[in-house]
Motif scaffolding. Structure first.
Motif, PDB file in Angstrom:
ATOM      1  N   VAL A 232     -62.515 -23.426 -57.851  1.00  0.00           N
ATOM      2  CA  VAL A 232     -63.400 -24.222 -58.266  1.00  0.00           C
ATOM      3  C   VAL A 232     -64.760 -23.939 -57.239  1.00  0.00           C
ATOM      4  CG1 VAL A 232     -63.966 -26.566 -58.399  1.00  0.00           C
ATOM      5  CG2 VAL A 232     -61.780 -25.945 -59.219  1.00  0.00           C
ATOM      6  N   LEU A 233     -64.584 -24.134 -55.858  1.00  0.00           N
ATOM      7  CA  LEU A 233     -65.640 -23.819 -54.996  1.00  0.00           C
ATOM      8  C   LEU A 233     -66.225 -22.505 -55.479  1.00  0.00           C
ATOM      9  CD1 LEU A 233     -64.398 -25.375 -51.753  1.00  0.00           C
ATOM     10  CD2 LEU A 233     -66.306 -26.313 -53.504  1.00  0.00           C
ATOM     11  N   GLU A 234     -65.452 -21.438 -55.424  1.00  0.00           N
ATOM     12  CA  GLU A 234     -66.080 -20.320 -55.687  1.00  0.00           C
ATOM     13  C   GLU A 234     -66.926 -20.188 -56.882  1.00  0.00           C
ATOM     14  OE1 GLU A 234     -64.813 -15.538 -56.897  1.00  0.00           O
ATOM     15  OE2 GLU A 234     -63.234 -16.972 -56.593  1.00  0.00           O
ATOM     16  N   LYS A 235     -66.277 -20.694 -58.015  1.00  0.00           N
ATOM     17  CA  LYS A 235     -66.887 -20.796 -59.505  1.00  0.00           C
ATOM     18  C   LYS A 235     -68.225 -21.569 -59.322  1.00  0.00           C
ATOM     19  CE  LYS A 235     -67.033 -19.772 -63.629  1.00  0.00           C
ATOM     20  NZ  LYS A 235     -67.095 -18.667 -64.534  1.00  0.00           N
ATOM     21  N   ILE A 236     -68.596 -22.754 -58.649  1.00  0.00           N
ATOM     22  CA  ILE A 236     -69.576 -23.367 -58.526  1.00  0.00           C
ATOM     23  C   ILE A 236     -70.527 -22.993 -57.573  1.00  0.00           C
ATOM     24  CG2 ILE A 236     -70.496 -25.695 -57.449  1.00  0.00           C
ATOM     25  CD1 ILE A 236     -67.989 -27.057 -58.175  1.00  0.00           C
ATOM     26  N   ALA A 237     -70.001 -22.161 -56.718  1.00  0.00           N
ATOM     27  CA  ALA A 237     -71.079 -21.627 -55.388  1.00  0.00           C
ATOM     28  C   ALA A 237     -71.603 -20.292 -56.102  1.00  0.00           C
ATOM     29  CB  ALA A 237     -70.543 -21.432 -54.302  1.00  0.00           C
ATOM     30  N   PHE A 238     -70.601 -19.295 -56.445  1.00  0.00           N
ATOM     31  CA  PHE A 238     -70.909 -17.980 -57.017  1.00  0.00           C
ATOM     32  C   PHE A 238     -71.054 -17.681 -58.350  1.00  0.00           C
ATOM     33  CE2 PHE A 238     -69.209 -18.117 -52.662  1.00  0.00           C
ATOM     34  CZ  PHE A 238     -70.336 -17.808 -51.905  1.00  0.00           C
ATOM     35  N   ASN A 239     -70.670 -18.846 -59.380  1.00  0.00           N
ATOM     36  CA  ASN A 239     -70.384 -18.366 -60.598  1.00  0.00           C
ATOM     37  C   ASN A 239     -69.229 -17.327 -60.931  1.00  0.00           C
ATOM     38  OD1 ASN A 239     -70.310 -18.869 -63.258  1.00  0.00           O
ATOM     39  ND2 ASN A 239     -71.988 -17.756 -63.444  1.00  0.00           N
ATOM     40  N   THR A 240     -68.635 -16.875 -60.073  1.00  0.00           N
ATOM     41  CA  THR A 240     -67.457 -15.812 -60.202  1.00  0.00           C
ATOM     42  C   THR A 240     -66.023 -16.175 -60.126  1.00  0.00           C
ATOM     43  OG1 THR A 240     -67.423 -15.495 -57.712  1.00  0.00           O
ATOM     44  CG2 THR A 240     -68.830 -14.203 -59.071  1.00  0.00           C
ATOM     45  N   SER A 241     -65.061 -15.425 -60.356  1.00  0.00           N
ATOM     46  CA  SER A 241     -63.717 -16.111 -60.273  1.00  0.00           C
ATOM     47  C   SER A 241     -62.563 -15.216 -60.073  1.00  0.00           C
ATOM     48  CB  SER A 241     -63.223 -16.476 -62.068  1.00  0.00           C
ATOM     49  OG  SER A 241     -63.368 -14.967 -62.618  1.00  0.00           O
ATOM     50  N   HIS A 242     -63.078 -14.431 -58.779  1.00  0.00           N
ATOM     51  CA  HIS A 242     -62.425 -13.317 -58.049  1.00  0.00           C
ATOM     52  C   HIS A 242     -61.179 -14.018 -57.642  1.00  0.00           C
ATOM     53  CE1 HIS A 242     -65.514 -10.630 -58.640  1.00  0.00           C
ATOM     54  NE2 HIS A 242     -66.431 -11.278 -57.889  1.00  0.00           N
ATOM     55  N   PHE A 243     -61.243 -15.031 -56.974  1.00  0.00           N
ATOM     56  CA  PHE A 243     -59.861 -15.821 -56.104  1.00  0.00           C
ATOM     57  C   PHE A 243     -58.881 -15.992 -57.165  1.00  0.00           C
ATOM     58  CE2 PHE A 243     -57.534 -19.172 -54.459  1.00  0.00           C
ATOM     59  CZ  PHE A 243     -56.643 -18.621 -53.394  1.00  0.00           C
ATOM     60  N   ALA A 244     -59.362 -16.630 -58.403  1.00  0.00           N
ATOM     61  CA  ALA A 244     -58.258 -17.040 -59.627  1.00  0.00           C
ATOM     62  C   ALA A 244     -57.702 -15.643 -60.051  1.00  0.00           C
ATOM     63  CB  ALA A 244     -59.074 -17.630 -60.771  1.00  0.00           C
ATOM     64  N   SER A 245     -58.606 -14.434 -60.360  1.00  0.00           N
ATOM     65  CA  SER A 245     -58.096 -13.288 -60.708  1.00  0.00           C
ATOM     66  C   SER A 245     -56.875 -12.686 -59.651  1.00  0.00           C
ATOM     67  CB  SER A 245     -59.358 -12.171 -60.839  1.00  0.00           C
ATOM     68  OG  SER A 245     -60.097 -12.680 -61.786  1.00  0.00           O
ATOM     69  N   MET A 246     -57.395 -12.998 -58.435  1.00  0.00           N
ATOM     70  CA  MET A 246     -56.220 -12.587 -57.220  1.00  0.00           C
ATOM     71  C   MET A 246     -55.041 -13.268 -57.483  1.00  0.00           C
ATOM     72  SD  MET A 246     -56.623 -12.761 -53.280  1.00  0.00           S
ATOM     73  CE  MET A 246     -56.300 -14.352 -53.132  1.00  0.00           C
ATOM     74  N   VAL A 247     -55.129 -14.580 -57.683  1.00  0.00           N
ATOM     75  CA  VAL A 247     -53.942 -15.410 -57.944  1.00  0.00           C
ATOM     76  C   VAL A 247     -53.005 -14.824 -59.119  1.00  0.00           C
ATOM     77  CG1 VAL A 247     -52.738 -17.758 -58.395  1.00  0.00           C
ATOM     78  CG2 VAL A 247     -54.642 -17.258 -56.686  1.00  0.00           C
TER      79      VAL A 247
END
Length: 310
Positions: A232-247
């Motif tokens: 959620v923090l990555e999405k809010i701060a950078f508008n990306t979802s790399h961590f979710a893709s990694m999971v």
């Protein structure tokens, strides 16, 4: 003059085995057996799932003779696929059951002994924290995959025998069923897939064991919420979802590495040539995951050394 004695040499026990040779394996062996004694759901839940599925399959055999007569008359491809579908469903049911059991077992493995204070007893025994943690991770990585494989084989054999008896009773040859269900090929693919999934999910089980040894309560929330918060923090701060893709990659990324689906939209395995163990073993994701798993387990060993009962 001394007389010969019948005593065994000090380096051997009554069975002629050196104690030093036994000491390396016996603590691990009995630690794994302890896990099976204390967590009967490890084998009861897959057995229950297999029995329930077989009962459902037994009811479905009412319509099997009619379907087989249509296949014998016209050999329609969809009906041939439909005949083999229940056996594939049995594999998926037991596979998912095994993964769920491994997940919840790992979450409670180290937390449970602290909660019921049995950790005080187990720490009094000459078994190291390393052996204890390794015995616990052996359950999701080795015991449950082998157990799921053995139960699946038994379930599918019983299903084949049941369907054959019903067909023979109705005067229909069961040869078509056996011809379109390559038993040994399916079992080899299943065993390979179970090993591939277990190794790929090793860092997940390592993380769950680490949380189990650290958290005082609500282990599931402590295991899931940090990952959710990072996404959620990555999405809010950078508008990306790399961590979710990694999971997502860690959960499901084994399939395109371990198998070649040959451009099919659905993951189907028709031949052994679709197994790609070389590509799987050479994938960077596998070895990075195993490295993280080793780090998580090392941290869990250290935590258990200093953590007391709750």
């Amino acid at each position: 003059m001394t007389t010969p004695t019948n005593a065994m040499p000090e380096s051997l026990d009554s069975r002629g085995i050196a104690p030093t040779a036994m000491s390396a394996t016996r603590p691990m062996y009995w630690s794994v057996r302890r896990e099976l004694w204390e967590n009967r759901s490890i084998y009861i839940a897959p057995l229950a799932a297999g029995i329930v599925y077989m009962l459902g399959f037994l009811i479905s055999l009412i319509w099997l003779p009619h379907s087989m007569r249509e296949v014998a008359a016209h050999h329609p491809a969809p009906q041939l696929v439909e005949l083999a579908m229940p056996y594939g469903h049995a594999e998926w049911l037991l596979l998912v059951t095994g993964v769920l059991i491994a997940t919840f077992y790992s979450l409670d493995a180290l937390h449970g002994e602290r909660r019921d204070r049995s950790i005080l007893f187990w720490k009094s025994l000459p078994v190291s924290d390393l052996t204890t943690v390794l015995s616990k991770v052996t359950i999701p990585l080795m015991v449950l995959p082998l157990l799921a494989f053995a139960i699946t084989v038994c379930v599918q054999l019983i299903m084949l025998l049941e369907s054959s008896v019903v067909l023979i009773f109705h005067g229909v040859s069961p040869a078509t069923t056996w011809a379109h269900f390559p038993v040994f090929q399916n079992w080899l693919v299943l065993l390979y897939g179970l090993v591939a999934i277990a190794l790929w999910h090793a860092p997940i089980y390592g993380w769950l064991l680490l949380v189990s040894g650290w958290a005082r309560r609500a282990t599931f929330l402590w295991a899931v919420l940090p990952l959710f918060a990072i996404g959620v923090l990555e999405k809010i701060a950078f508008n990306t979802s790399h961590f979710a893709s990694m999971v997502k990659y860690r959960l499901m990324g084994f399939a395109p590495k371990a198998f070649d689906f040959q451009g099919h939209t659905k993951p189907t395995i028709d031949s052994l040539s679709q197994l790609t163990p070389g590509r799987y073993l050479s994938s960077l994701g596998l070895w990075l995951g195993l490295a993280f798993a080793a780090a998580f387990l090392a941290a869990a060993v250290r935590l258990r050394r200093y953590r007391g009962p709750l």
